[in-house]
Design a protein around this motif. Structure first.
Motif, PDB file in Angstrom:
ATOM      1  N   ARG A  17      76.170  70.049  40.704  1.00 16.05           N
ATOM      2  CA  ARG A  17      77.114  70.018  39.600  1.00 16.05           C
ATOM      3  C   ARG A  17      78.553  70.012  40.094  1.00 16.05           C
ATOM      4  O   ARG A  17      78.870  70.571  41.145  1.00 16.05           O
ATOM      5  N   LYS A  18      79.419  69.420  39.283  1.00 18.69           N
ATOM      6  CA  LYS A  18      80.828  69.355  39.641  1.00 18.69           C
ATOM      7  C   LYS A  18      81.422  70.756  39.747  1.00 18.69           C
ATOM      8  O   LYS A  18      82.210  71.037  40.652  1.00 18.69           O
ATOM      9  N   VAL A  57      79.211  63.678  43.432  1.00 16.69           N
ATOM     10  CA  VAL A  57      79.222  64.706  42.395  1.00 16.69           C
ATOM     11  C   VAL A  57      80.650  64.936  41.904  1.00 16.69           C
ATOM     12  O   VAL A  57      80.894  65.164  40.725  1.00 16.69           O
ATOM     13  N   TYR A  58      81.579  64.874  42.836  1.00 17.96           N
ATOM     14  CA  TYR A  58      82.983  65.127  42.489  1.00 17.96           C
ATOM     15  C   TYR A  58      83.872  64.420  43.501  1.00 17.96           C
ATOM     16  O   TYR A  58      83.552  64.346  44.684  1.00 17.96           O
ATOM     17  N   SER A 117      76.064  68.395  48.827  1.00 20.93           N
ATOM     18  CA  SER A 117      77.387  67.910  48.552  1.00 20.93           C
ATOM     19  C   SER A 117      78.060  67.435  49.794  1.00 20.93           C
ATOM     20  O   SER A 117      77.888  67.969  50.852  1.00 20.93           O
ATOM     21  N   LYS A 147      75.660  64.306  47.095  1.00 27.58           N
ATOM     22  CA  LYS A 147      74.373  65.003  47.212  1.00 27.58           C
ATOM     23  C   LYS A 147      73.782  64.866  48.616  1.00 27.58           C
ATOM     24  O   LYS A 147      73.967  63.864  49.280  1.00 27.58           O
ATOM     25  N   ARG A 197      80.023  73.513  40.694  1.00 25.06           N
ATOM     26  CA  ARG A 197      79.666  74.147  41.960  1.00 25.06           C
ATOM     27  C   ARG A 197      80.442  73.516  43.112  1.00 25.06           C
ATOM     28  O   ARG A 197      80.848  74.198  44.057  1.00 25.06           O
TER      29      ARG A 197
END
Length: 589
Positions: free
Chosen positions: A46-47, A129-130, A92, A108, A49
């Motif tokens: 998740r972004k 993810v971000y 990440s 990921k 995290r």
């Protein structure tokens, strides 16, 4: 042919110790300094995290979208990482680019694992993810450490040091361990180790690296208690302690590997080049040695020793029953000394932590060898009062040759398996009756509850437990009840921490081996068993990783059990294909 990965920093989040070690071994371009990385790899989905992990790494960012970046910059970013990534496995990645956009990409983990399977470095795009742009933040000055309050409960003061917060220096690129199979050209050029003509001549004449130092397993090396380069090692231990308190698991493993290799090196170091040749000691450790050689100390170690926040967390970390995570929690609650913990948090503490606070000053006192022997002999005497025939080995630092110990660890066993079943409760009752044990903190009978069999192998399930937690044992507070009376009305003998471990005879060698050896020796022994032998080792016994069956290495060729516990320990070494190392050669910090 090795894949040409960018420089990767690996996050420890959501990875157990085995996964972390396996990934560290697989990544050919691993770095332990985030400032050197093109990619930060971690298990994140998740972004939110991802942002949390970036904050932990002190990387401030603002989110961007691909359309916000210049076309040329996008092209450079794609080419620098062989495009973007793909897959869905859960880790990440943070990409630090040399372009003016300074973007950071979180991707990921499947990008890396799928690339390995495909035999080619895949694009990262599908795994992002971000993505954010690095922004500068004003330097944060840590709050001053308050002067400790004087208390009737605890007489302890913390020095109020107005030192700036320690800064983690940028290191040059280099994997945590040597891996000559891979050749990689990092995007950012590493710092060069300064070398004079005279140093070059010394380098040519360097002593050969011993054969046992060509392995990454410290359980295959002799490691003495007082190595030739002890002063440099002690400086590195200070840095590792700071990494521990800050929750940097990857950094702790990297420093532990380097420290273990340096401690096993039998020659006094003369140059940074010499350091860089040792397993686990890349250019980062080499540059630190150069600084130590020039100045006699390490600035990073000194800064972290003086950091007010770390000073408080070290204080909490020294409380019996408080691990590094709890020490950080105490600090984050605003507590700054032991009296704060007592005043504001006593009701939330475990019983072990309450006892650790009550006897904090006494538990800081070291225990001389003669007193360790006296305590151990008393335990053995009581064991044989309950049931004749018990044998005992004093383990821990005492057996490795330390002149003083922090606590007393003993392993008891009996040739009759029925004698050890449930025995831990009997020995504690006997010692309590004669007032040697003042507090019983923990009694575990898990080994007896499962029929004194080694812990079942649970495959690759996480948190499967270890034998150090599943042997029958008691953690107690000990005080010698005898003292010269005279005018003294109170027993002034110090309280001591004592661990009593009970092992069935058939696996006593594993128990003695596990509880004797230094921390990194134990870690590498488990890693060696897994990678080289397909076995699972802990102090409750050895199991096959293929079918979970118990592997008996302690019985003789005739099937008869070992005549004593020390013979059983030697047979474990032999059965694992390891050269025997006496306890004095297992002193990994």
């Amino acid at each position: 042919m090795a894949l040409d990965f960018p420089v990767i920093y690996l996050l420890a989040a959501h990875l157990d110790s085995d996964e972390l070690a396996q990934l560290e071994e697989q990544i050919p371009t691993l770095t332990y300094d985030v400032n050197e990385a093109d990619i930060i790899l971690g298990k994140i989905f998740r972004k939110g995290r991802a942002l949390f992990e970036l904050r932990k790494l002190r990387l401030a960012t603002e989110e961007v979208t691909p359309t916000e970046l210049p076309v040329a910059s996008q092209h450079e970013r794609r080419s620098s990482v062989d495009s973007d990534t793909a897959s869905d496995g859960g880790a990440s990645v943070v990409e630090l680019n040399s372009t003016t956009t300074k973007t950071i990409k979180v991707v990921k983990l499947a990008w890396f694992t799928d690339s390995i399977k495909a035999g080619v470095v895949l694009p990262v795009g599908a795994f992002v993810v971000y993505e954010g742009r690095k922004v500068s933040t004003p330097s944060m000055k840590p709050p001053p450490t308050p002067v400790a309050k004087t208390s009737n409960i605890l007489k302890h003061a913390i020095t109020d040091t107005e030192a700036p917060a320690a800064k983690r220096p940028k290191s040059s690129y280099g994997p945590g361990r040597r891996n000559d199979e891979y050749v990689h050209r990092p995007a950012k050029r590493p710092a060069l180790i300064h070398q004079t003509t005279s140093e070059h001549e010394v380098y040519v004449q360097l002593p050969p690296i011993p054969e046992y130092l060509h392995t990454t397993y410290s359980c295959q090396r002799p490691t003495p208690i007082r190595p030739p380069n002890e002063k440099f090692i002690q400086e590195l231990i200070k840095i590792r302690t700071a990494r521990t308190l800050n929750g940097d698991k990857v950094g702790v493993r990297a420093y532990s590997s380097a420290i273990a290799a340096l401690a096993a090196y039998p020659h006094t170091l003369s140059s940074a080049r010499e350091v860089s040749n040792l397993p686990g000691c890349g250019s980062k450790i080499a540059l630190l040695f150069q600084e130590f050689k020039d100045t006699g100390e390490l600035k990073e170690a000194n800064d972290e020793e003086l950091d007010p926040k770390l000073a408080v967390m070290r204080l909490f970390y020294e409380i019996w029953g408080v691990a590094e995570t709890t020490a950080r929690e105490f600090y984050n609650k605003g507590w700054r000394d032991l009296d704060d913990v007592v005043e504001y948090g006593w009701g939330s503490l475990t019983r072990v932590q309450q006892i650790g606070l009550k006897f904090y000053d006494e538990f800081q006192l070291r225990i001389p060898r003669a007193e360790v022997e006296s305590i151990a002999n008393t335990i053995l005497e009581h064991a044989n009062r309950v049931r004749k025939g018990f044998q005992m080995v004093i383990v821990g630092g005492y057996r490795r040759g330390k002149l003083e110990s922090g606590d007393v660890d003993v392993v008891l066993s009996h040739p009759d398996e029925a004698a050890t079943n449930g025995f831990i409760e009997d020995i504690v009752v006997s010692l309590e009756r004669d007032k040697f044990i003042t507090h019983t903190l923990t009694i575990s009978t898990k080994n007896s509850e499962r029929g004194q069999m080694p812990v079942a192998w649970k495959g690759n399930q996480k948190k499967a437990g270890t034998g150090f937690d599943t042997l029958d044992k008691a953690l107690v507070v000990w005080q010698d009840p005898k003292w010269s009376s005279g005018e003294v009305k109170k027993n002034l003998n110090p309280h001591r921490r004592v661990d009593i471990i009970i092992s069935p005879w058939k696996t006593a060698g594993c128990a003695v081996l596990g509880w004797t050896s230094g921390t990194t020796f134990q870690r590498d022994l488990r890693r060696y068993c897994k990678k080289e032998r397909g076995l699972k080792f802990d102090s409750s016994g050895i199991r096959s990783r293929s079918d979970g069956s118990w592997v008996d290495l302690e019985s003789g060729a005739d099937g008869q059990p070992a005549p004593d516990m020390l013979t059983a320990e030697r047979r474990v070494f032999a059965g694992l294909g390891l050269e025997w190392r006496p306890p004095e050669e297992r002193c990994t910090n």
